[in-house]
Design a protein around this motif. Sequence first.
Motif, PDB file in Angstrom:
ATOM      1  N   UNK A  19     -24.406 -17.325  61.752  1.00 46.93           N
ATOM      2  CA  UNK A  19     -24.214 -16.306  62.775  1.00 46.93           C
ATOM      3  C   UNK A  19     -22.770 -15.824  62.836  1.00 46.93           C
ATOM      4  N   UNK A  20     -21.804 -16.692  62.604  1.00 45.94           N
ATOM      5  CA  UNK A  20     -20.416 -16.234  62.657  1.00 45.94           C
ATOM      6  C   UNK A  20     -20.120 -15.312  61.469  1.00 45.94           C
ATOM      7  N   UNK A  21     -20.815 -15.526  60.332  1.00 45.96           N
ATOM      8  CA  UNK A  21     -20.670 -14.598  59.214  1.00 45.96           C
ATOM      9  C   UNK A  21     -21.247 -13.232  59.581  1.00 45.96           C
ATOM     10  N   UNK A  22     -22.395 -13.248  60.229  1.00 48.28           N
ATOM     11  CA  UNK A  22     -23.022 -12.001  60.636  1.00 48.28           C
ATOM     12  C   UNK A  22     -22.146 -11.236  61.629  1.00 48.28           C
ATOM     13  N   UNK A  34     -32.614 -10.959  59.837  1.00 49.80           N
ATOM     14  CA  UNK A  34     -31.336 -11.628  59.581  1.00 49.80           C
ATOM     15  C   UNK A  34     -31.320 -13.011  60.205  1.00 49.80           C
ATOM     16  N   UNK A  35     -31.929 -13.156  61.378  1.00 50.00           N
ATOM     17  CA  UNK A  35     -31.912 -14.444  62.069  1.00 50.00           C
ATOM     18  C   UNK A  35     -32.687 -15.530  61.314  1.00 50.00           C
ATOM     19  N   UNK A  65     -17.941 -17.545  51.945  1.00 50.08           N
ATOM     20  CA  UNK A  65     -17.046 -16.410  51.747  1.00 50.08           C
ATOM     21  C   UNK A  65     -17.759 -15.272  51.012  1.00 50.08           C
ATOM     22  N   UNK A  66     -18.548 -15.623  50.015  1.00 48.94           N
ATOM     23  CA  UNK A  66     -19.296 -14.613  49.272  1.00 48.94           C
ATOM     24  C   UNK A  66     -20.311 -13.940  50.171  1.00 48.94           C
ATOM     25  N   UNK A  69     -23.259 -15.434  74.544  1.00 53.83           N
ATOM     26  CA  UNK A  69     -24.387 -14.634  75.000  1.00 53.83           C
ATOM     27  C   UNK A  69     -25.290 -14.250  73.837  1.00 53.83           C
ATOM     28  N   UNK A  70     -24.690 -13.951  72.681  1.00 52.00           N
ATOM     29  CA  UNK A  70     -25.476 -13.583  71.514  1.00 52.00           C
ATOM     30  C   UNK A  70     -26.332 -14.763  71.054  1.00 52.00           C
ATOM     31  N   UNK A  71     -25.771 -15.945  71.015  1.00 52.56           N
ATOM     32  CA  UNK A  71     -26.533 -17.123  70.603  1.00 52.56           C
ATOM     33  C   UNK A  71     -27.673 -17.404  71.562  1.00 52.56           C
TER      34      UNK A  71
END
Length: 372
Positions: free
Chosen positions: A220-223, A213-214, A1-2, A367-369
């Motif tokens: 990834x869901x946070x991003x 970032x990767x 969450x943070x 598609x992003x993954x």
Amino acid sequence: MRTLLFLLQKEFRQIFRDKAILRMIFVMPILQLVVLPWAADYEMKNIRLSIVDHDNSPYSQELVHKITASGYFLLNTYTQSFADAMHEVEEDRADLILEIPPRFERTLVRENEATLFMALNAINGVKANLGGAYLRTIIQDYNREVRLNWVQLPRFNPETRIEIVPSNWFNPFMNYQYFMVPGILVILVTLVGSFLTALNIVREKEVGTMEQINVTPIKKHHFILGKLIPFWILGLVVLTVGFFLSWVVYGIVPVGSFVTIYVFAAIYLLAVLGLGLLISSYADSQQQAMLISFFMMMVFILLSGLYTSIDSMPEWAQLVTLLNPVAYFIDVIRLVVLKGAGLSEIRQQLLTIIGFAVVLNAWAVFSYKKRS
């Protein structure tokens, strides 16, 4: 969450540092909402008319006066030569020609009927159709007035007359702005939701921060949420600003509840945000994202029912509109603003948009993954 809160803070700072994005989010929608409804007018005025009057009788002059007094036509030439009037059309100085034949008054009085000739410059098909329709309506009104003048009381009128009294529901004064402004507002919200989201994510690829970032422990869901939530909030802000301007500039206040509009808008933004994320996953540069977004927005706008009724489109186009999320939101916002529809009355559109949101976001994430 943070981690998510940190990403949201970073995204908002990045958005508010970029003056170009701020102009696109706030200044562009305000200008478009103020200017476009005045230009997107369904009424056609200042139609240039050339009249060829071979009769020059009181009846023909009365007809000409009635046409020019309607406010729709500008009398370009008043002549007795059809060739001169046709030359005006060829030189694009006239849109319509009305030819009044010789002995017009005499024929009308003796034979109870007369023929007029109307020539339309059909290069601009919309102007020709509407101008011709206006002119036919005025001539029909003139015809009725002439017949009423001939009937002298207590003389019996042998013709059966049916009088039609129209009543315009939900938009009694037929104000086109009440019809156009909600639709334009939907387009602006869509631009913020899909177009800017795609550009924002693709920009990360261009500057090289996507790779950084990767390799971080950020999930990834946070991003993705960190990228989408700011534009989801900004989309609702643009909608709020749009309703405020609609009230101040055009005096438009929804008959229905704002809750209904915002519930649908919140889900709709999830769908278009998923579309923006999907575009960003396939585009490698902002230029590619802009071209793809421009192409899709043109299709969405033209097949949304904003300018042309969907019912009047060919069957294949009506089938394509079923896959157009913009068409559903325009339909809903007009129902709520003009008719006062509630959630129960828009449940079909609501369920469809939920389906769009699920499919587009699932496709975009997959598609992003795959491409990361």
